[in-house]
Structure formats: structure tokens, C-alpha cells
Design a protein around this motif. Structure first.
Motif, mmCIF file in Angstrom:
data_model
loop_
_atom_site.group_PDB
_atom_site.id
_atom_site.type_symbol
_atom_site.label_atom_id
_atom_site.label_comp_id
_atom_site.label_asym_id
_atom_site.label_seq_id
_atom_site.Cartn_x
_atom_site.Cartn_y
_atom_site.Cartn_z
ATOM 1 N N THR A 186 0.835 -1.205 0.000
ATOM 2 C CA THR A 186 0.000 0.000 0.000
ATOM 3 C C THR A 186 0.864 1.247 0.000
ATOM 4 N N LEU B 43 -4.765 0.047 -5.855
ATOM 5 C CA LEU B 43 -4.876 1.090 -4.836
ATOM 6 C C LEU B 43 -5.762 2.202 -5.361
ATOM 7 N N GLY C 197 -7.850 3.041 -0.254
ATOM 8 C CA GLY C 197 -6.946 1.990 0.193
ATOM 9 C C GLY C 197 -6.779 0.885 -0.824
ATOM 10 N N LEU C 198 -6.221 -0.224 -0.348
ATOM 11 C CA LEU C 198 -5.925 -1.354 -1.219
ATOM 12 C C LEU C 198 -7.210 -2.115 -1.572
ATOM 13 N N VAL D 186 -5.553 -5.502 5.646
ATOM 14 C CA VAL D 186 -4.176 -5.293 5.198
ATOM 15 C C VAL D 186 -3.173 -5.669 6.275
#
Length: 378
Positions: free
Chosen positions: A47, A89, A93-94, A150
């Protein structure tokens, strides 16, 4: 193995995992690497690296890591074959994205996809983001995005979520199911998708629940569960489905929900009491559903994961001989297709004799070999 960290070097504009450089496709601004290379990389550091790679970019687009099953040796980002799983991404966020092709756009929508995926995503702590449907050159496809946990997770963990998504969405698309994906569909209230499927070595349906007030019902339940546990694959037992037998094949014909909820704890307690050793990872879940014709009710789903070889055979305390319950007996049952097959006396004797020989010789089995298990007194 401890997770490795991705890092972005601003002076070179490259992302590394350890000493391995992530490769960029010449045509698009996406990073591409084999799973063999990046599987141990941490999602948290990925990330950070992806975000750092976009700093100062006034035309910011979501960067993605495309994953390939191609071997690391000789991998070329321009020509390597890629799995339909990407890790990207966005501003929140991811995310994990999977691509599924050859779909019927008239049969699915975003809410249906979200409902199908939610039980599986809940198990791994991921959240559904969106499903995008499109047609290119007459080819219909969908892109499905979810947001994973994550912290403490690796690229391999994200890959596994993506693999499960692909399997679940593909089975919805072409009708192929496994015990795990069928269990997820059942928890999502989509048990009617099982109608039309045959009973098999991984699927069994019951129209009525078991009478757990006496030994006979508990033994019957334990034997049905043991049939899966002693097999080579995971199994799913669903209570609340009607079947019909034709030409020797049992097929699920309709959903018959119970008017009252199934007592999960009593079912699990009976299985624990009547089976040895305990089944690892078993799941017993009551599900409230509404059928297509508007009937509300409950079904029970029991998922029996494939068991370690060293735990087999699982023994049922008790047997039913004719109409008589023999509590002092044990039974060993396996499943073959939709039928049950008993373990022959010579096979039981051979297993016991082999274990006693090892004990007598004082030998400790090598790693990966079965470990002798002492049975509790009856």
C-alpha cells in the motif's frame, strides 16, 4: 516465513521487494510480477509503495499489481500470462479485483454478486466494493472489487481471496460447485442454486432433521458426517432439501425449509460425542431463508472439511444393526459417490496391526506419516 516489505525508490521510480525489482508493463502503468516472487510481500508495505509511486502525479490513476502464475525465471511483463486477479490502490486503500468473462448480463447485477460473495468475504474480513459489467467486442465480462484486511496480511493472502472469488463467481456462472462454494451460497440464502444438482461424494441433502433425543438419531447424524470426514474431499450436508431418485441417481428437487430454527449447538454436541477423533474445522450453521415462492423458514448446513490422513479413520461410537441400537459398537463408514461403503474387517485389522508393530518396535513415524492414536475406553 516472515513477510517481506515492498519499498519504492523515488530516485529510480521503481518498486522492490527485497532485492527483486517489480516490473512495469511498457503499455500501461501497472506493475507485473509472478506470484512466486511477490507472494510473501506484506500488503501494508505494498500500500505504501503504490501510494508513493503516485505522489506528484497530477493525472493519478489507480496503480495495480498484476499477478502471474508464470515462473520467475525468464518472466517478461509484456508476454507473461496473467491471472484474473489484481491488487490495486484507490483513494480509500488497497483493493482486490477479479475479472470474470463470458457472463450473461441479463442474469446478474451488482446486488446479486455482493450477496453471493458476502459469506465468503465475512470469513476473511473483506468488504465488497463494486461489480462493474461491460461488453467489449461482443464479449460480456465483469470486474469485481473487494477491500481486504491489510494489517499482517501478505500478497498470497490477497491472492487466496481472489482465488476464492473466482471459484465462487465461476461456479455461479457455469453451475460448477464444491462443498465450500456451495456452503457460501447456502449462507447467502441462495440454497435454491443447489436444486437440480446430484448428490455426490461431497454433497448430501436431507428433507428432515435428525431426532437427537435418542442414540439412534445421534448415531445416524454422526455416520452421515463421518462418511465425508473419512473421504478425500470436503463434504456438505444440507438439511431442508427434497430429493428424488431416478435411475439410481439422487437429485435435489426443491427447498423444504423447516418452520423452526435448527439447534446448532445440539447438532454439534451430538457430532462431538459420537465421533472420534473430533472433526477439525467443522461448521454447523442454521440459515433463515425465503424461497422463490415466498416461503420463509430455516435450513441447516454442515460443512465437513477434508481431514488430515493421520486422523483417519474417524470412528462412530455406536451402530444401528437392523432396528436395534448397539451403543458398545463402533462403525467406520466412507462415502463413494452418493452411496456409503463400510470399511472391511481386513482393512481395519491391517491398520491396527501396522500401528501396533510401530509401537512394539519403538519407532516414531517420520513427519507426514500417520501417528498412532489410542482410542478412549468404551
Amino acid at each position: 516465513m516472515a513477510a517481506q516489505k515492498f519499498r519504492y525508490l523515488k530516485r529510480t521510480g521503481k518498486i522492490f521487494l527485497g532485492k527483486k525489482e517489480m516490473l512495469v508493463d511498457d503499455d500501461r502503468d501497472n506493475w507485473r510480477m509472478p506470484m512466486e516472487t511477490v507472494g510473501t510481500g506484506s500488503l501494508a508495505s505494498l500500500t505504501t509503495a503504490l501510494r508513493s509511486s503516485t505522489e506528484g502525479d497530477h493525472y493519478w490513476t489507480s496503480p495495480e499489481l498484476h499477478l502471474s502464475t508464470y515462473p520467475e525465471d525468464g518472466f517478461d511483463p509484456r508476454y507473461g500470462s496473467f491471472h484474473p486477479i489484481h491488487i490495486g490502490l484507490d483513494t480509500n486503500g488497497l483493493y482486490i479485483e477479479v475479472n470474470i468473462g463470458d457472463i450473461d448480463l441479463n442474469e446478474v447485477d451488482e446486488h446479486i454478486i455482493g450477496a453471493h460473495l458476502r459469506p465468503m468475504l465475512d470469513r476473511v474480513g473483506a468488504q465488497f466494493i463494486q461489480a462493474i459489467f461491460d461488453v467489449s467486442n461482443g464479449y460480456a465480462y465483469m470486474e469485481v472489487q473487494v477491500r481486504p484486511l491489510v494489517r499482517g496480511k501478505t500478497v498470497r493472502d490477497a491472492w487466496q481471496i481472489g482465488e476464492d472469488m473466482v471459484e465462487l463467481l465461476t461456479c455461479i456462472n457455469n453451475g460448477h460447485l464444491t462443498a465450500e462454494t456451495a456452503f457460501d451460497l447456502t449462507l447467502a440464502g441462495k440454497v435454491e442454486l443447489l436444486v437440480g444438482h446430484r448428490e455426490s461424494d461431497w454433497l448430501e441433502a436431507k428433507s428432515l432433521g435428525y431426532d437427537l433425543d435418542g442414540d439412534a438419531g445421534q448415531i445416524e447424524l454422526a455416520q452421515d458426517v463421518a462418511r465425508f470426514a473419512n473421504g478425500s474431499t470436503s463434504g456438505l450436508l444440507v438439511i431442508g432439501l427434497a430429493t428424488k431418485k431416478s435411475k439410481g441417481i439422487e437429485t435435489i428437487t426443491s427447498v423444504l425449509p423447516s418452520g423452526t430454527a435448527f439447534p446448532e449447538s445440539r447438532y454439534l454436541g451430538a457430532i462431538d460425542r459420537k465421533l472420534f477423533p473430533p472433526i477439525a474445522g467443522i461448521k454447523v450453521q442454521n440459515v433463515q431463508i425465503i424461497t422463490k415462492d415466498g416461503r420463509a423458514g430455516h435450513i441447516l448446513a454442515i460443512l465437513v472439511p477434508a481431514q488430515p490422513e493421520e486422523s483417519k479413520p474417524l470412528l462412530v461410537h455406536g451402530a444401528i444393526v437392523g432396528a436395534k441400537v448397539e451403543g458398545a459398537f463402533i462403525s467406520i463408514i466412507q462415502r463413494r459417490g452418493e452411496e456409503s461403503i463400510p470399511t472391511r474387517p481386513e482393512a481395519i485389522h491391517a491398520t491396527i496391526a501396522a500401528g501396533r508393530a510401530l509401537l512394539r518396535q519403538g519407532k516414531i513415524p517420520r513427519e507426514g506419516q500417520p501417528t498412532p492414536v489410542a482410542l478412549p475406553p468404551s
